[in-house]
Design a protein around this motif. Structure first.
Motif, PDB file in Angstrom:
ATOM      1  N   ASN A 120       0.866  -1.175   0.000  1.00 47.23           N
ATOM      2  CA  ASN A 120       0.000   0.000   0.000  1.00 47.23           C
ATOM      3  C   ASN A 120       0.901   1.223   0.000  1.00 47.23           C
ATOM      4  O   ASN A 120       2.006   1.174   0.538  1.00 47.23           O
ATOM      5  CB  ASN A 120      -0.880   0.018   1.258  1.00 47.23           C
ATOM      6  CG  ASN A 120      -2.020  -0.977   1.207  1.00 47.23           C
ATOM      7  OD1 ASN A 120      -2.180  -1.692   0.228  1.00 47.23           O
ATOM      8  ND2 ASN A 120      -2.802  -1.018   2.274  1.00 47.23           N
ATOM      9  N   SER A 134      -4.897  -2.297  -8.613  1.00 45.91           N
ATOM     10  CA  SER A 134      -5.296  -1.428  -7.513  1.00 45.91           C
ATOM     11  C   SER A 134      -5.050  -2.148  -6.200  1.00 45.91           C
ATOM     12  O   SER A 134      -5.409  -3.314  -6.047  1.00 45.91           O
ATOM     13  CB  SER A 134      -6.773  -1.081  -7.644  1.00 45.91           C
ATOM     14  OG  SER A 134      -7.236  -0.441  -6.476  1.00 45.91           O
ATOM     15  N   CYS A 135      -4.435  -1.466  -5.245  1.00 46.62           N
ATOM     16  CA  CYS A 135      -4.087  -2.157  -3.996  1.00 46.62           C
ATOM     17  C   CYS A 135      -5.304  -2.308  -3.088  1.00 46.62           C
ATOM     18  O   CYS A 135      -5.290  -3.124  -2.170  1.00 46.62           O
ATOM     19  CB  CYS A 135      -2.970  -1.420  -3.270  1.00 46.62           C
ATOM     20  SG  CYS A 135      -3.465   0.148  -2.514  1.00 46.62           S
ATOM     21  N   GLY A 136      -6.357  -1.509  -3.326  1.00 45.05           N
ATOM     22  CA  GLY A 136      -7.549  -1.626  -2.510  1.00 45.05           C
ATOM     23  C   GLY A 136      -7.571  -0.718  -1.304  1.00 45.05           C
ATOM     24  O   GLY A 136      -8.360  -0.914  -0.380  1.00 45.05           O
ATOM     25  N   TRP A 137      -6.705   0.270  -1.290  1.00 43.09           N
ATOM     26  CA  TRP A 137      -6.626   1.150  -0.118  1.00 43.09           C
ATOM     27  C   TRP A 137      -7.629   2.304  -0.209  1.00 43.09           C
ATOM     28  O   TRP A 137      -8.340   2.585   0.762  1.00 43.09           O
ATOM     29  CB  TRP A 137      -5.194   1.680  -0.030  1.00 43.09           C
ATOM     30  CG  TRP A 137      -4.871   2.672   1.022  1.00 43.09           C
ATOM     31  CD1 TRP A 137      -4.493   3.971   0.823  1.00 43.09           C
ATOM     32  CD2 TRP A 137      -4.830   2.464   2.433  1.00 43.09           C
ATOM     33  NE1 TRP A 137      -4.235   4.580   2.030  1.00 43.09           N
ATOM     34  CE2 TRP A 137      -4.428   3.680   3.033  1.00 43.09           C
ATOM     35  CE3 TRP A 137      -5.101   1.381   3.267  1.00 43.09           C
ATOM     36  CZ2 TRP A 137      -4.276   3.846   4.404  1.00 43.09           C
ATOM     37  CZ3 TRP A 137      -4.950   1.544   4.648  1.00 43.09           C
ATOM     38  CH2 TRP A 137      -4.544   2.758   5.207  1.00 43.09           C
ATOM     39  N   CYS A 138      -7.694   3.007  -1.359  1.00 41.00           N
ATOM     40  CA  CYS A 138      -8.561   4.176  -1.394  1.00 41.00           C
ATOM     41  C   CYS A 138      -9.762   3.953  -2.312  1.00 41.00           C
ATOM     42  O   CYS A 138      -9.658   3.368  -3.370  1.00 41.00           O
ATOM     43  CB  CYS A 138      -7.787   5.434  -1.778  1.00 41.00           C
ATOM     44  SG  CYS A 138      -7.470   5.657  -3.528  1.00 41.00           S
ATOM     45  N   THR A 139     -10.903   4.458  -1.873  1.00 44.13           N
ATOM     46  CA  THR A 139     -12.185   4.153  -2.498  1.00 44.13           C
ATOM     47  C   THR A 139     -12.291   4.497  -3.974  1.00 44.13           C
ATOM     48  O   THR A 139     -12.772   3.680  -4.756  1.00 44.13           O
ATOM     49  CB  THR A 139     -13.324   4.821  -1.709  1.00 44.13           C
ATOM     50  OG1 THR A 139     -13.148   4.578  -0.318  1.00 44.13           O
ATOM     51  CG2 THR A 139     -14.673   4.287  -2.159  1.00 44.13           C
ATOM     52  N   PRO A 140     -11.906   5.711  -4.410  1.00 44.51           N
ATOM     53  CA  PRO A 140     -12.131   6.023  -5.833  1.00 44.51           C
ATOM     54  C   PRO A 140     -11.399   5.041  -6.746  1.00 44.51           C
ATOM     55  O   PRO A 140     -11.929   4.651  -7.781  1.00 44.51           O
ATOM     56  CB  PRO A 140     -11.554   7.437  -5.989  1.00 44.51           C
ATOM     57  CG  PRO A 140     -11.295   7.938  -4.627  1.00 44.51           C
ATOM     58  CD  PRO A 140     -11.215   6.795  -3.707  1.00 44.51           C
ATOM     59  N   TRP A 181     -10.208   1.695  -6.036  1.00 38.39           N
ATOM     60  CA  TRP A 181     -10.673   0.311  -6.072  1.00 38.39           C
ATOM     61  C   TRP A 181     -12.088   0.196  -6.602  1.00 38.39           C
ATOM     62  O   TRP A 181     -12.456  -0.787  -7.235  1.00 38.39           O
ATOM     63  CB  TRP A 181     -10.492  -0.403  -4.724  1.00 38.39           C
ATOM     64  CG  TRP A 181     -11.222   0.093  -3.513  1.00 38.39           C
ATOM     65  CD1 TRP A 181     -10.690   0.772  -2.464  1.00 38.39           C
ATOM     66  CD2 TRP A 181     -12.604  -0.109  -3.177  1.00 38.39           C
ATOM     67  NE1 TRP A 181     -11.639   1.026  -1.513  1.00 38.39           N
ATOM     68  CE2 TRP A 181     -12.828   0.491  -1.919  1.00 38.39           C
ATOM     69  CE3 TRP A 181     -13.685  -0.754  -3.811  1.00 38.39           C
ATOM     70  CZ2 TRP A 181     -14.059   0.498  -1.277  1.00 38.39           C
ATOM     71  CZ3 TRP A 181     -14.927  -0.747  -3.178  1.00 38.39           C
ATOM     72  CH2 TRP A 181     -15.107  -0.134  -1.929  1.00 38.39           C
ATOM     73  N   SER A 182     -12.916   1.232  -6.394  1.00 36.18           N
ATOM     74  CA  SER A 182     -14.280   1.141  -6.893  1.00 36.18           C
ATOM     75  C   SER A 182     -14.351   1.621  -8.341  1.00 36.18           C
ATOM     76  O   SER A 182     -15.018   1.011  -9.187  1.00 36.18           O
ATOM     77  CB  SER A 182     -15.227   1.962  -6.017  1.00 36.18           C
ATOM     78  OG  SER A 182     -14.988   3.355  -6.168  1.00 36.18           O
ATOM     79  N   HIS A 223      -7.417  13.460  -5.547  1.00 38.64           N
ATOM     80  CA  HIS A 223      -8.654  12.825  -5.073  1.00 38.64           C
ATOM     81  C   HIS A 223      -8.364  11.447  -4.515  1.00 38.64           C
ATOM     82  O   HIS A 223      -9.074  10.964  -3.635  1.00 38.64           O
ATOM     83  CB  HIS A 223      -9.661  12.690  -6.233  1.00 38.64           C
ATOM     84  CG  HIS A 223     -10.162  14.014  -6.721  1.00 38.64           C
ATOM     85  ND1 HIS A 223     -11.183  14.104  -7.632  1.00 38.64           N
ATOM     86  CD2 HIS A 223      -9.807  15.274  -6.429  1.00 38.64           C
ATOM     87  CE1 HIS A 223     -11.431  15.390  -7.878  1.00 38.64           C
ATOM     88  NE2 HIS A 223     -10.596  16.107  -7.168  1.00 38.64           N
ATOM     89  N   THR A 224      -7.333  10.827  -5.098  1.00 39.69           N
ATOM     90  CA  THR A 224      -6.960   9.483  -4.655  1.00 39.69           C
ATOM     91  C   THR A 224      -5.748   9.570  -3.755  1.00 39.69           C
ATOM     92  O   THR A 224      -5.162  10.634  -3.585  1.00 39.69           O
ATOM     93  CB  THR A 224      -6.618   8.609  -5.863  1.00 39.69           C
ATOM     94  OG1 THR A 224      -5.594   9.278  -6.615  1.00 39.69           O
ATOM     95  CG2 THR A 224      -7.834   8.394  -6.738  1.00 39.69           C
ATOM     96  N   PHE A 225      -5.373   8.427  -3.189  1.00 38.66           N
ATOM     97  CA  PHE A 225      -4.277   8.433  -2.230  1.00 38.66           C
ATOM     98  C   PHE A 225      -2.922   8.460  -2.932  1.00 38.66           C
ATOM     99  O   PHE A 225      -1.974   9.050  -2.408  1.00 38.66           O
ATOM    100  CB  PHE A 225      -4.384   7.190  -1.345  1.00 38.66           C
ATOM    101  CG  PHE A 225      -3.516   7.222  -0.138  1.00 38.66           C
ATOM    102  CD1 PHE A 225      -2.248   6.650  -0.151  1.00 38.66           C
ATOM    103  CD2 PHE A 225      -3.950   7.818   1.038  1.00 38.66           C
ATOM    104  CE1 PHE A 225      -1.433   6.673   0.980  1.00 38.66           C
ATOM    105  CE2 PHE A 225      -3.135   7.844   2.174  1.00 38.66           C
ATOM    106  CZ  PHE A 225      -1.886   7.268   2.142  1.00 38.66           C
ATOM    107  N   ARG A 278       2.156   5.186   0.970  1.00 41.13           N
ATOM    108  CA  ARG A 278       2.143   6.011   2.179  1.00 41.13           C
ATOM    109  C   ARG A 278       1.783   7.429   1.785  1.00 41.13           C
ATOM    110  O   ARG A 278       1.996   7.844   0.653  1.00 41.13           O
ATOM    111  CB  ARG A 278       3.536   6.046   2.814  1.00 41.13           C
ATOM    112  CG  ARG A 278       4.086   4.715   3.199  1.00 41.13           C
ATOM    113  CD  ARG A 278       5.474   4.895   3.753  1.00 41.13           C
ATOM    114  NE  ARG A 278       6.112   3.613   4.028  1.00 41.13           N
ATOM    115  CZ  ARG A 278       7.350   3.482   4.463  1.00 41.13           C
ATOM    116  NH1 ARG A 278       8.092   4.562   4.692  1.00 41.13           N
ATOM    117  NH2 ARG A 278       7.856   2.285   4.684  1.00 41.13           N
TER     118      ARG A 278
END
Lengths: 907, 424
Positions: B189, B343-349, B351-352, B388-390, B191
């Motif tokens: 993930n 996608s690592c699946g950490w931030c919503t925009p 992974w979705s 907007h994303t991580f 940082r």
């Protein structure tokens, strides 16, 4: 304080905090998921997006995450900006892609943070036209249910379980929109705080499995502020009831005590209230025949026994309220009021009380424990005896290392950045205990030894800090070096803490701890001193003043007393079986007021159904010395009533003056405060019964509580009046004030748009700060400055393992060592079977393998127990689990011969 | 023209130079020079040379190093990491350098490590580059033997250990902070920054993560000076660049050319132009996560600023060429399938949204596109914007999509309208 601008209006904010914290503290509705007030920010979910503007002229701005942006001076933001609003709705839309349409059947519904945030963002239309991803769920034990399809990948669960609570058997797997939170294989969650997952999870992935067995929506529950009765810490809880059955326990925020969390024993032990073992009907035993009697008959019978004056003795309880104990004491007279506790344990509680009153060091609140930056534990397995204190100690070891990340200008709320900077660095935590403890993994040094040796180490540390304190003769060099190291670490710290307690049943351990604290104080350090106590009102009973139990046995043996009143206690857990048998059989009348059928209740000649904590009001004094009021959740059915009520009724019937004067709980409390100087402050614990808010009572039921009239329609179609509550400002109704009550009277947390436990945010002066109006509870025990104390001087000699006998010491279990919680099926399931623990060398010496039976004789009773290996137990020592079935009433430590039980030859 | 990066690399497929031959060709001279001067001098040189990171972001290398705490009170140990996790689709330039001249990377790493006074260096290598792993291992061993690595390098007092770490997989390991987490044995993930790796990097210590190609430039800058380096280039950014082309061109490959070479020159002169029978439709200039450019952009110079002005990014400089016989929707679907899976699946925009975009594109390709799909895709490109994303994975993933919607809108509409892919 910094000035920040929200929608062009100036507000004050703490620049050390982030903008989400600031906005929520101001009462603004900014949605979030992955941020948690106790765990800080990680910036994963992107739900708290706001617009930030460079200056007044900047009209475009850019989207930033509030939780990851400092509330610095001059910051300009907008929550209502249309782009930010649309973005936040888009985040919910993203989560809803895979989220099942479970609301009607999901346990979380009605207190679901995802529901709340969905409504708050305005997302309401599904555009996604594809299939949802699904998972197989895992069996995680009897306490926590798993439903992974509902997961929104906020990562709160794994952060709490692994990072906050130190658990290792739960983790995050998978990738993209198929991230999975669970164990590597199905199995019981090992961490003692796993139940917090059900509150930390903002959706219904992790839910209370016991609640599921008797499911009720939050809005349908009757709730009141309560205090956990399963250990001495006094964590604040909110129990919920419906149809006369207790349904669940959730955390009640108290910044000074348990904060946002509960341990699994406190969360799941409540089912004893619903147990089939409840005594629900008074009964008498006449000529060996048990006969149920009515309440009126019971009161009359009790009154008739009570008037007999000096032949009546009362045994108070460390798990009953101050009020119940006090009324019993009044009834029998102070000199005939005995402590329903093992003699030695009671003596230790009195010693601890005396130490805290003498000072110079004060006991710390659990919040202060978390902030301590160097800790010495002498003789306690805190995780199993005072679990939430252990959870807070796990956080405390981060205090010193965080000074380094502070230097790198990493804000404390930037959780993962702080953890990355800290790596495995831990501040000084030193644990000296007979066996390994579950906190050992974060300890700087551990010392496993016999209780006397633990005390010796403590005395040596004190001497290293202050040469005026007693020396320890025959101290080996390595222990002297250890003592020096610990002394240095404690002295260098800014908030050192010493923890001890009666768990080893060893006076010297407690005195050594007091010496260390005193020595630190002498060295100019503001040291804290915390003691654990075994039960929820151990200190309360001691403050009332009671005579040791053995004196009660003596009184009956000598014929000075023949009527024994036993308050909420199973004496078979307090003394050896033979003694209790003799005591009870010699008493002509044995009057028992208790909740559950136990060995003592079976011997009662008059048994009265006493209310549990959920069915009566009462005040308890925690190990901190904090008096807290626990409120009745519901009116119990039938003849169950509070012990103090039974006793008052009897006094009234017997013509005692108190019976006439003490009409309500408030009267009892007033009398208690007047008569017992140590309890003078109990009146301040909570607003008194006449307290109203704009003339209205505080409702125990949420406004949407349903079925009120239908509930009893099968009994009678006539709508009954809700039960009266003359004892408190709360009502058994949904009618009452809609406003936020003072901290001690909060029946549940709810705020418009915030139906979940996150509503707690809006009751605090600032996020994670004190409740508005103060956190509940009043500290009763402070060092008295005029009292001049001195060092304890009795240093025990070195423990020498015997070649023929073992010293049996107590080992504690969060599941099983406490009496009441064991009646909850989930807790019972997780309770280990009785065993005797040895280190591997000792097992070899006995020729015993794991699981093979070892026989021993303790106080005249023979026991046979399977062997278990605990590698860190010292030589000459064996451990017995406290409170497990078949082992109650054993007073440890005690020496015994251990022998392998030879298997019978097959025929 | 000079080709410092590839001068040692045999074009006939032979193995790379072993140490003796490498030294004869001038190898490790820059290490000798660097060790005789101060770390600050090296950093200054690199800054003046205007070397920008070749991993895709193009950040000034010298400036990046300047944030590393120096001096005796700096936290230790300090780390230098070579990001050899080349996984950007369409990118194979680092592979050439790793397989073709592993000593060059090691030499560059020693220079960089010395400049920031790092104690330990890692090469974080993509697992699939098995040949590179073998060759790097041997080169490292050779370098240790000759005291270019280890304690007291060449008697200078400076010590450096290098470890070769083989990645366990995942595109996110190529992201600087994901790499740090992966190297620490954690999930890849990302940082948040700040704090930057220079302050809190590997194991919370000061760290510089640098792309392989960037590091390979350092020996030459030290040996020849910043002016020489700048003069190699056509534009403001210094040095040469490994440019690549893949797709239906006559000669897909890699060429070392002056920084700022035009797209036209790379495509037509070096790659030989489009294959017979196909015409150019568009290209992603710097790997999958860059915006499409079209024939109107052929004269754009391939450096950081110029490509940005044209509406795209230089990225890795390896272009993926789209021809007119290949479905643009299918191409974008292929890319989004990659990004969604990575996608690592950490931030919503991310992974979705990437998942959603990929499914829409697949549906479109399979003839199940619906009215409103283009609006949903447009929405995703704005939803997954930078900030907007991580991390930058999702915004990168949106670049081919948003530009395809712009330049090939008609193709998308046709898929939906005709309920099929016209190319199938």
């Amino acid at each position: 304080m910094a000035t920040i601008h929200i929608e062009d209006r100036a507000h004050q904010a703490d620049p050390k905090q982030n903008l989400l914290h600031a906005c929520l503290s101001l009462g603004l509705n900014l949605p979030y998921f992955c941020w948690h007030p106790a765990m800080g920010s990680v910036g994963a979910c992107r739900q708290c997006a706001i617009k930030q503007f460079k200056d007044e002229k900047d009209t475009r701005g850019r989207i930033v995450m509030a939780c990851m942006t400092a509330a610095a001076e001059g910051t300009r933001i907008s929550i209502q900006d249309p782009e930010a609003v649309a973005f936040r709705a888009g985040i919910i839309e993203g989560m809803m892609i895979n989220h099942p349409h479970d609301c009607p059947v999901c346990d979380e519904g009605g207190h679901c943070h995802l529901q709340d945030m969905t409504v708050m963002t305005g997302h309401d239309y599904r555009r996604y036209s594809f299939l949802k991803r699904t998972f197989r769920n895992q069996y995680l034990g009897p306490l926590v249910n798993h439903e992974m399809n509902r997961c929104i990948q906020c990562y709160r669960c794994v952060r709490f379980y692994r990072e906050y609570a130190g658990g290792r058997d739960f983790d995050v797997f998978g990738l993209r929109d198929q991230v999975y939170f669970g164990r590597q294989t199905d199995g019981v969650l090992e961490n003692e705080f796993s139940g917090n997952l059900v509150e930390v999870c903002p959706t219904g992935v992790f839910t209370d499995k016991t609640l599921k067995q008797h499911y009720t929506r939050k809005w349908d529950m009757q709730m009141a502020p309560s205090v956990c009765v399963h250990c001495g810490l006094g964590c604040n809880t909110t129990p919920g009831e419906r149809y006369g059955k207790l349904r669940q326990i959730v955390t009640r925020y108290n910044r000074e005590v348990n904060g946002y969390f509960l341990c699994d024993r406190g969360r799941y032990g409540y089912e004893f209230v619903n147990s089939r073992q409840r005594i629900r009907q008074p009964h008498v035993v006449r000529d060996k025949n048990k006969a149920s009697i009515t309440k009126a008959e019971a009161v009359q019978h009790l009154a008739s026994l009570v008037v007999r004056g000096s032949k009546v003795i009362g045994i108070g309880s460390p798990r009953a309220s101050l009020e119940s104990n006090f009324v019993l004491r009044t009834l029998v007279g102070a000199d005939r009021f005995y402590a329903g506790v093992d003699d030695h344990q009671y003596r230790l509680v009195l010693i601890m009380l005396d130490i805290l009153r003498t000072g110079p060091c004060r006991s710390l609140s659990l919040r202060e424990v978390e902030l301590s930056d160097a800790v010495l534990i002498l003789g306690e397995d805190v995780t199993n005896v005072a679990p939430i204190m252990a959870l807070n100690l796990r956080q405390s070891v981060r205090q010193q290392p965080m000074q380094a990340s502070d230097k790198s200008h990493i804000p404390r709320w930037d959780d993962h950045a702080v953890r990355e900077a800290l790596q495995d660095a831990k501040g000084p935590l030193f644990i000296a205990s007979p066996g390994a403890t579950r906190l050992d993994d974060v300890a700087m040094r551990t010392y496993h030894a016999a209780p006397d040796d633990i005390a010796r180490l403590g005395f040596a540390i004190a001497h290293a800090l202050d040469k005026a304190s007693p020396t320890v003769p025959d101290l080996p060099e390595n222990l002297r070096a250890l003592a020096d190291e610990i002394a240095q670490a404690l002295k260098k710290a800014q908030r050192p803490l010493v923890i001890s307690g009666p768990s080893c049943n060893n006076e010297a351990v407690i005195q050594a701890a007091a010496n260390v604290a005193r020595a630190l104080y002498a060295a100019g350090s503001p040291a804290g001193l915390c003691f654990t106590v075994p039960e929820c009102n151990s200190f309360g009973l001691a403050l009332l003043g009671a005579t040791p139990l053995s004196q009660a046995f003596l009184a009956v043996r000598e014929g000075a007393a023949d009527t024994t009143m036993i308050l909420e206690n199973d004496l078979y857990r307090r003394a050896p079986t033979q003694l209790v048998d003799a005591f009870l059989s010699r008493s002509r009348h044995v009057i028992v007021l208790d909740h559950l059928r136990n060995q003592t209740a079976e011997k009662a000649t008059l048994a009265l159904p006493a209310s549990t904590f959920a069915e009566a009001d009462g005040t308890l004094v925690s190990s901190e010395g904090r008096a807290q009021r626990s409120y009745q959740i519901f009116a119990p059915e039938g003849d169950i009533q509070a012990s103090w009520q039974w006793l008052l009724d009897a006094m009234a019937a017997a013509g005692r003056p108190e019976g006439a004067i003490w009409k309500h709980l408030e009267d009892v409390i007033a009398a208690m405060a007047t008569e017992i100087s140590a309890l003078a402050q109990v009146r301040r614990v909570a607003p008194p019964a006449p307290f109203r808010m704009a003339g209205e009572k505080i409702p125990r039921q949420p406004g949407r509580y349903s079925g009120r009239t239908a509930m009893l329609a099968n009994i009678s179609v006539h709508e009954p009046k809700p039960p009266d509550d003359p004892d408190t400002p709360l009502s058994f109704s949904m009618e009452g004030t809609p406003d936020q009550p003072p901290g001690a009277l909060i029946p549940f947390f709810w705020s418009p748009g915030w139906n979940s436990i996150q509503a707690t945010n809006f009751y605090q002066t600032e996020i994670a700060g004190p409740l508005r109006g103060g956190d509940p509870g009043v500290r009763l025990i402070e060092p008295e400055p005029q009292v001049q104390g001195a060092y304890f001087a009795k240093v025990p000699s070195l423990f020498v393992p015997s070649s023929s006998q073992w010293l049996l010491i107590p080992l504690y279990h969060i599941f099983g060592s406490e009496e009441l919680s064991f009646f909850a099926p989930g807790v019972a399931e997780l309770t280990p079977k009785p065993y005797v623990a040895l280190n591997a060398e000792e097992a070899d010496r006995l020729g015993v393998k794991v699981g093979e039976q070892i026989k021993m004789e303790i106080a005249g009773t023979a026991y046979s127990l399977p062997a278990k290996i605990k590698v860190e137990l010292p030589l000459g020592i064996a451990g017995l689990p406290v409170g497990l079935s078949g082992l109650e009433g054993i007073t440890l430590p005690i020496t015994s011969v251990l022998e392998r039980e030879d298997k019978l030859p097959l025929a | 023209m000079e080709k410092p990066l590839t001068k040692n690399i045999p074009s006939n497929g032979d193995g790379p130079l072993l140490l003796a031959a490498y030294e004869s060709a001038g190898g490790y001279e820059s290490v000798r020079r660097a060790l005789q001067t101060t770390p600050a001098t090296i950093t200054d040189l690199v800054t003046k040379a205007k070397l920008r990171g070749r991993g895709g972001a193009g950040f000034s290398t010298g400036m990046k190093w300047s944030f590393v705490p120096m001096g005796k009170d700096a936290p230790r140990p300090k780390y230098l990491l070579a990001n050899a996790d080349e996984m950007e689709p369409g990118t194979f330039k680092d592979r050439l350098l790793l397989e073709g001249d592993p000593h060059q990377l090691i030499e560059g790493m020693i220079v960089a490590a010395y400049a920031i006074q790092a104690d330990i260096a890692y090469i974080f290598l993509r697992a699939e580059y098995t040949l590179a792993a073998k060759r790097l291992s041997r080169a490292i061993a050779e370098a240790y033997e000759k005291h270019y690595l280890g304690r007291n390098i060449l008697g200078s007092g400076y010590s450096l250990e290098i470890y070769l770490h083989i990645s366990a997989g995942r595109y996110m390991c190529g992201e600087e902070t994901g790499l740090l987490n992966a190297l620490e044995g954690k999930r890849a993930n990302p940082r948040s920054k700040p704090p930057f790796p220079q302050v809190s990097g590997l194991w919370g210590k000061p760290t510089i993560v640098q792309n392989v190609e960037t590091l390979c430039n350092l020996p030459h800058i030290v040996n020849n000076g910043p002016n020489w380096f700048q003069n190699l280039s056509h534009t403001a950014d210094g040095g040469t660049k490994l440019y690549g082309a893949s797709g239906k061109v006559k000669r897909p490959g890699l060429w070392e050319l002056p920084m700022g070479t035009t797209i036209r020159e790379i495509l037509e002169e070096h790659a030989g132009g489009m294959r017979d029978g196909v015409k150019l439709r568009g290209l992603l200039p710097g790997g999958a996560s860059t915006d499409f450019l079209t024939e109107q952009h052929l004269d754009v110079r391939m450096d950081f600023q110029e490509v940005q002005k044209a509406g795209s990014r230089l990225g890795t400089g390896t272009m993926i060429v789209l021809d007119d016989q290949t479905c643009p929707v299918g191409m974008v679907w292929n890319l989004e399938r990659f990004f969604a899976q990575e996608s690592c699946g950490w931030c919503t925009p991310c992974w979705s949204g990437l998942n959603w975009a990929e499914r829409i594109l697949r549906a479109m390709e399979e003839g199940r596109g619906q009215a409103g799909d283009l609006e949903k895709l447009e929405f995703q490109t704005k939803f997954n914007a930078p900030g907007h994303t991580f991390c930058a994975l999702a915004p990168g993933a949106m670049e081919p999509l948003q530009s395809a919607l712009k330049y090939f809108h008609a193709d998308f509409e046709q898929h939906i309208r005709e309920h099929r892919c016209p190319w199938r």
